[in-house]
Motif scaffolding. Structure first.
Motif, PDB file in Angstrom:
ATOM      1  N   MET A  19       0.608  -1.518   0.291  1.00  0.00           N
ATOM      2  CA  MET A  19       0.070  -0.214  -0.285  1.00  0.00           C
ATOM      3  C   MET A  19       0.900   1.898  -0.258  1.00  0.00           C
ATOM      4  SD  MET A  19      -3.048  -0.329  -0.383  1.00  0.00           S
ATOM      5  CE  MET A  19      -3.785   1.750   0.068  1.00  0.00           C
ATOM      6  N   SER A  20       1.864   1.507   0.409  1.00  0.00           N
ATOM      7  CA  SER A  20       3.296   2.183   0.570  1.00  0.00           C
ATOM      8  C   SER A  20       3.509   2.864  -0.971  1.00  0.00           C
ATOM      9  CB  SER A  20       4.287   1.983   1.484  1.00  0.00           C
ATOM     10  OG  SER A  20       5.247   1.337   0.718  1.00  0.00           O
ATOM     11  N   LYS A  21       3.407   1.940  -1.683  1.00  0.00           N
ATOM     12  CA  LYS A  21       3.644   2.122  -3.137  1.00  0.00           C
ATOM     13  C   LYS A  21       2.630   2.302  -4.050  1.00  0.00           C
ATOM     14  CE  LYS A  21       7.452  -0.314  -2.560  1.00  0.00           C
ATOM     15  NZ  LYS A  21       7.569  -1.968  -2.176  1.00  0.00           N
ATOM     16  N   VAL A  22       1.610   2.455  -3.412  1.00  0.00           N
ATOM     17  CA  VAL A  22      -0.180   2.591  -4.412  1.00  0.00           C
ATOM     18  C   VAL A  22      -0.177   4.435  -4.213  1.00  0.00           C
ATOM     19  CG1 VAL A  22      -2.484   2.145  -4.185  1.00  0.00           C
ATOM     20  CG2 VAL A  22      -0.421   0.746  -3.919  1.00  0.00           C
ATOM     21  N   LYS A  23      -0.526   4.615  -5.993  1.00  0.00           N
ATOM     22  CA  LYS A  23      -0.564   5.955  -5.929  1.00  0.00           C
ATOM     23  C   LYS A  23      -1.835   6.747  -5.630  1.00  0.00           C
ATOM     24  CE  LYS A  23       3.223   6.214  -8.311  1.00  0.00           C
ATOM     25  NZ  LYS A  23       4.195   6.361  -9.502  1.00  0.00           N
ATOM     26  N   ALA A  24      -2.644   5.778  -6.372  1.00  0.00           N
ATOM     27  CA  ALA A  24      -4.006   5.470  -6.132  1.00  0.00           C
ATOM     28  C   ALA A  24      -5.151   4.838  -5.941  1.00  0.00           C
ATOM     29  CB  ALA A  24      -4.959   6.321  -7.707  1.00  0.00           C
ATOM     30  N   LEU A  25      -6.297   4.468  -4.470  1.00  0.00           N
ATOM     31  CA  LEU A  25      -6.706   4.321  -4.530  1.00  0.00           C
ATOM     32  C   LEU A  25      -8.083   4.183  -4.751  1.00  0.00           C
ATOM     33  CD1 LEU A  25      -8.077   2.035  -2.263  1.00  0.00           C
ATOM     34  CD2 LEU A  25      -7.478   3.404  -0.740  1.00  0.00           C
ATOM     35  N   ILE A  26      -9.045   3.351  -5.200  1.00  0.00           N
ATOM     36  CA  ILE A  26     -10.125   3.317  -6.594  1.00  0.00           C
ATOM     37  C   ILE A  26     -10.819   2.437  -4.742  1.00  0.00           C
ATOM     38  CG2 ILE A  26     -12.082   3.169  -8.228  1.00  0.00           C
ATOM     39  CD1 ILE A  26      -8.826   2.504  -9.779  1.00  0.00           C
ATOM     40  N   ASP A 117      -0.376   0.892 -10.389  1.00  0.00           N
ATOM     41  CA  ASP A 117       0.199   1.628  -9.264  1.00  0.00           C
ATOM     42  C   ASP A 117      -1.000   1.893  -8.570  1.00  0.00           C
ATOM     43  OD1 ASP A 117       3.028   1.114 -10.038  1.00  0.00           O
ATOM     44  OD2 ASP A 117       2.688   4.136 -11.111  1.00  0.00           O
ATOM     45  N   ALA A 118      -2.424   1.347  -9.247  1.00  0.00           N
ATOM     46  CA  ALA A 118      -3.486   1.917  -8.188  1.00  0.00           C
ATOM     47  C   ALA A 118      -3.725   0.688  -7.335  1.00  0.00           C
ATOM     48  CB  ALA A 118      -4.558   2.058  -8.700  1.00  0.00           C
ATOM     49  N   ALA A 119      -4.162   0.409  -6.079  1.00  0.00           N
ATOM     50  CA  ALA A 119      -5.349  -0.448  -5.835  1.00  0.00           C
ATOM     51  C   ALA A 119      -6.902  -0.066  -6.111  1.00  0.00           C
ATOM     52  CB  ALA A 119      -5.519  -0.520  -3.554  1.00  0.00           C
ATOM     53  N   TYR A 120      -7.534  -1.478  -6.002  1.00  0.00           N
ATOM     54  CA  TYR A 120      -9.165  -0.860  -6.083  1.00  0.00           C
ATOM     55  C   TYR A 120      -9.588  -1.594  -5.097  1.00  0.00           C
ATOM     56  CZ  TYR A 120     -13.777  -1.649  -7.612  1.00  0.00           C
ATOM     57  OH  TYR A 120     -15.753  -1.642  -7.817  1.00  0.00           O
ATOM     58  N   MET A 121     -10.327  -2.092  -3.999  1.00  0.00           N
ATOM     59  CA  MET A 121     -11.688  -2.171  -3.406  1.00  0.00           C
ATOM     60  C   MET A 121     -13.470  -2.981  -3.869  1.00  0.00           C
ATOM     61  SD  MET A 121     -11.571  -0.978   0.474  1.00  0.00           S
ATOM     62  CE  MET A 121     -11.819  -2.781   2.084  1.00  0.00           C
TER      63      MET A 121
END
Length: 185
Positions: A19-26, A117-121
């Protein structure tokens, strides 16, 4: 009778590093930011329940530099009101293939961020195409099994009950930051 292996998910420590490297959280709305219930009254008036702690940590994460993007296939005044209250600037409420919609949105509005570089939940089968497009796949404790089968991490909390806060606390942990440091910005 075939024996199925239990999927191995990331540990909290490993997720914090990722998560520390994630630039965007969708974030999906119904079932992630809410408890997946919709209350509808006369003339179509609707109510949704949002978790206050999720909202607070979204605001703090945005102050820390994380781009937060809301993606819902269901346009809703309740969602619009809540996201305006949190000052989330990237809110997509559009029916259709979430992966296509988000990819086009990023190309136009966040062109310097690669979806890797994004995460999605997300929590439901409508979220699978988008989950397969991002670098980090997340879901809530009460997600559908088809979603749990493909994600990297399942929260201990249910949707609408602090699951987003759980993930964002790991974002701050991975960055060695205290969320409280962003309260007065």
């Amino acid at each position: 009778m075939p024996i199925t292996k239990q999927k191995k998910y990331l540990t909290k420590a490993t997720l914090a590093k990722r998560m520390s490297k994630v630039k965007a959280l969708i974030l999906d709305v119904d079932g992630v930011l809410t408890d997946d219930y919709l209350y509808v009254g006369a003339n179509g008036f609707e109510l949704k329940q949002f978790h206050i702690g999720d909202g607070l940590t979204i605001v703090l994460a945005m102050r820390a530099g994380l781009e937060v993007v809301i993606m819902s296939n269901r346009p809703s005044e309740a969602t619009t009101t809540r996201m305006n209250d949190l000052k989330v600037k990237h809110v997509i409420q559009e029916r259709g293939d979430k992966a296509r919609i988000v990819k086009e949105y990023f190309e136009k509005n966040l062109p310097t961020i690669d979806l890797a570089d994004a995460a999605y939940m997300g929590n439901d089968i409508l979220d699978i195409t988008l989950l397969n497009l991002v670098g980090l796949k997340l879901t809530v404790a009460d997600a559908y099994d088809e979603v749990k089968a493909i994600v990297d991490y399942v929260t201990s909390k249910k949707g609408g009950h602090g699951a987003v806060r759980e993930v964002l606390e790991l974002y701050f942990q991975g960055r060695g930051q205290n969320p409280a440091d962003f309260l007065k910005r």
